[in-house]
Design a protein around this motif. Sequence first.
Motif, short mmCIF file in Angstrom:
data_model
loop_
_atom_site.label_atom_id
_atom_site.label_comp_id
_atom_site.label_asym_id
_atom_site.label_seq_id
_atom_site.Cartn_x
_atom_site.Cartn_y
_atom_site.Cartn_z
N THR A 98 0.88 -1.17 0.00
CA THR A 98 0.00 0.00 0.00
C THR A 98 0.92 1.22 0.00
N SER A 99 0.73 2.12 -0.96
CA SER A 99 1.79 3.12 -1.18
C SER A 99 1.25 4.53 -1.41
N PHE A 100 2.18 5.47 -1.25
CA PHE A 100 1.99 6.88 -1.59
C PHE A 100 3.36 7.38 -2.02
N TYR A 101 3.47 7.88 -3.25
CA TYR A 101 4.82 8.13 -3.77
C TYR A 101 4.81 9.14 -4.92
N LEU A 102 6.01 9.58 -5.29
CA LEU A 102 6.23 10.46 -6.43
C LEU A 102 6.97 9.67 -7.49
N SER A 103 6.63 9.91 -8.76
CA SER A 103 7.30 9.18 -9.84
C SER A 103 7.08 9.89 -11.17
N ASN A 104 7.99 9.62 -12.11
CA ASN A 104 7.78 10.05 -13.50
C ASN A 104 7.97 8.86 -14.43
N SER A 105 7.51 7.69 -13.97
CA SER A 105 7.71 6.45 -14.73
C SER A 105 6.99 6.46 -16.07
N GLU A 106 5.88 7.17 -16.16
CA GLU A 106 5.16 7.20 -17.43
C GLU A 106 5.84 8.12 -18.44
N ASP A 107 6.58 9.10 -17.96
CA ASP A 107 7.29 10.02 -18.84
C ASP A 107 8.67 9.50 -19.24
N PHE A 108 9.28 8.70 -18.36
CA PHE A 108 10.63 8.20 -18.62
C PHE A 108 10.69 6.70 -18.36
N PRO A 109 9.95 5.91 -19.14
CA PRO A 109 9.95 4.46 -18.90
C PRO A 109 11.34 3.87 -19.03
N GLY A 110 11.71 3.09 -18.02
CA GLY A 110 13.02 2.45 -18.03
C GLY A 110 14.11 3.20 -17.33
N HIS A 111 13.92 4.51 -17.10
CA HIS A 111 14.96 5.28 -16.41
C HIS A 111 14.33 6.46 -15.66
N HIS A 112 13.33 6.12 -14.85
CA HIS A 112 12.59 7.18 -14.17
C HIS A 112 13.12 7.44 -12.77
N ASP A 113 12.60 8.49 -12.15
CA ASP A 113 12.92 8.86 -10.78
C ASP A 113 11.73 8.48 -9.88
N GLU A 114 12.00 8.33 -8.59
CA GLU A 114 10.92 7.96 -7.69
C GLU A 114 11.29 8.28 -6.24
N ILE A 115 10.29 8.69 -5.47
CA ILE A 115 10.43 8.89 -4.03
C ILE A 115 9.25 8.17 -3.38
N ASP A 116 9.53 7.16 -2.57
CA ASP A 116 8.48 6.23 -2.13
C ASP A 116 8.21 6.26 -0.63
N ILE A 117 6.93 6.15 -0.31
CA ILE A 117 6.46 5.66 0.99
C ILE A 117 5.66 4.41 0.67
N GLU A 118 6.13 3.26 1.16
CA GLU A 118 5.49 1.99 0.87
C GLU A 118 5.30 1.20 2.16
N PHE A 119 4.10 0.68 2.35
CA PHE A 119 3.85 -0.19 3.49
C PHE A 119 3.89 -1.63 3.02
N LEU A 120 4.82 -2.39 3.60
CA LEU A 120 5.01 -3.78 3.22
C LEU A 120 4.12 -4.64 4.11
N GLY A 121 3.24 -5.40 3.47
CA GLY A 121 2.27 -6.20 4.20
C GLY A 121 2.91 -7.21 5.12
N THR A 122 2.09 -7.73 6.04
CA THR A 122 2.62 -8.58 7.10
C THR A 122 1.64 -9.68 7.45
N THR A 123 1.97 -10.44 8.48
CA THR A 123 1.11 -11.49 8.99
C THR A 123 0.65 -11.12 10.39
N PRO A 124 -0.46 -11.69 10.86
CA PRO A 124 -0.98 -11.32 12.18
C PRO A 124 0.07 -11.47 13.27
N GLY A 125 0.14 -10.45 14.12
CA GLY A 125 1.09 -10.46 15.21
C GLY A 125 2.43 -9.83 14.90
#
Length: 293
Positions: A98-125
């Motif tokens: 589940t994410s919220f981020y900045l990117s220009n991947s659609e403008d520069f496919p294959g060599h884009h920039d990105e700044i990410d906040i990403e929540f990596l899923g987990t298991t109970p507990g």
Amino acid sequence: MVLLVSLLVLSLFCLSNCEGSGWPSPGYYPSSRVGSLHFSQGFRNLWGPQHQSLNQDTLTIWLDHNSGSGFKSLRDYRSGYFGTSLKLQLGYTAGIITSFYLSNSEDFPGHHDEIDIEFLGTTPGKPYVLQTNVYMKGSGDGHIIGREMQFHLWFDPTKGFHNYAILWDPNEIIFFVDDVPIRRYPKKSDAIFPQRPMYVYGSIWDASSWATEDGRIKADYKYQPFVGKYNNFKIGGCTTNDNPSCRPPSGSPSRSGGLSRQQNDAMEWVQRNYKVYDYCRDPQRDRTHTPEC
């Protein structure tokens, strides 16, 4: 005796620096300097429209075995403060991002920039992992160079909405959680700092190959749908069409950038107690690709 002295020092520190919830106050609140937007004022659906619903001010996106969903800002930006309040799903979410981020991947496919906040899923507990990442011109060309820093949180992100934000200006990138700075990435050279305009995105998707314990635990669709809830969207930025004199909001009391002493203390507290991975401290990483370390 040493333990007693340590507890006394911590108590004195918290008398002047800690909020009621027990973590250090940053003393400055960038989110209060940027007004909230209704989703439709700043964003649109990008994919999975049938897995996206808007109820008053809250956007819900979800993933099942058919599709995930994502959204994108109406404009691209060359700097700014970008935030949202987000509530994560309780229970089994392994393999899900589940994410919220900045990117220009659609403008520069294959060599884009990105700044990410990403929540990596987990298991109970087990707690969610919040992954921050910065990279530039490095996706899809066989030379992906991530700059990941990962954290656990000092609260349960499934019990309510919390604010997550990225401040990106010409000299630094700062990641905030409830206005507490958790990471600062200063510009040390043009080569290792994203400078091309980016859009703001959010999404939920299946990243079973790497998201949870390096891909050991996969998404399990018997727990579907996997849901992310967003509201309180904030964009205080300079678009590509704005006057060159435009400046983004400040992340600290000083307009010159950086963090105040109190903000630095709060950030150091987070990193000392909740940081679980730092690319600069990974002995298996090739340091020639990350000269800032």
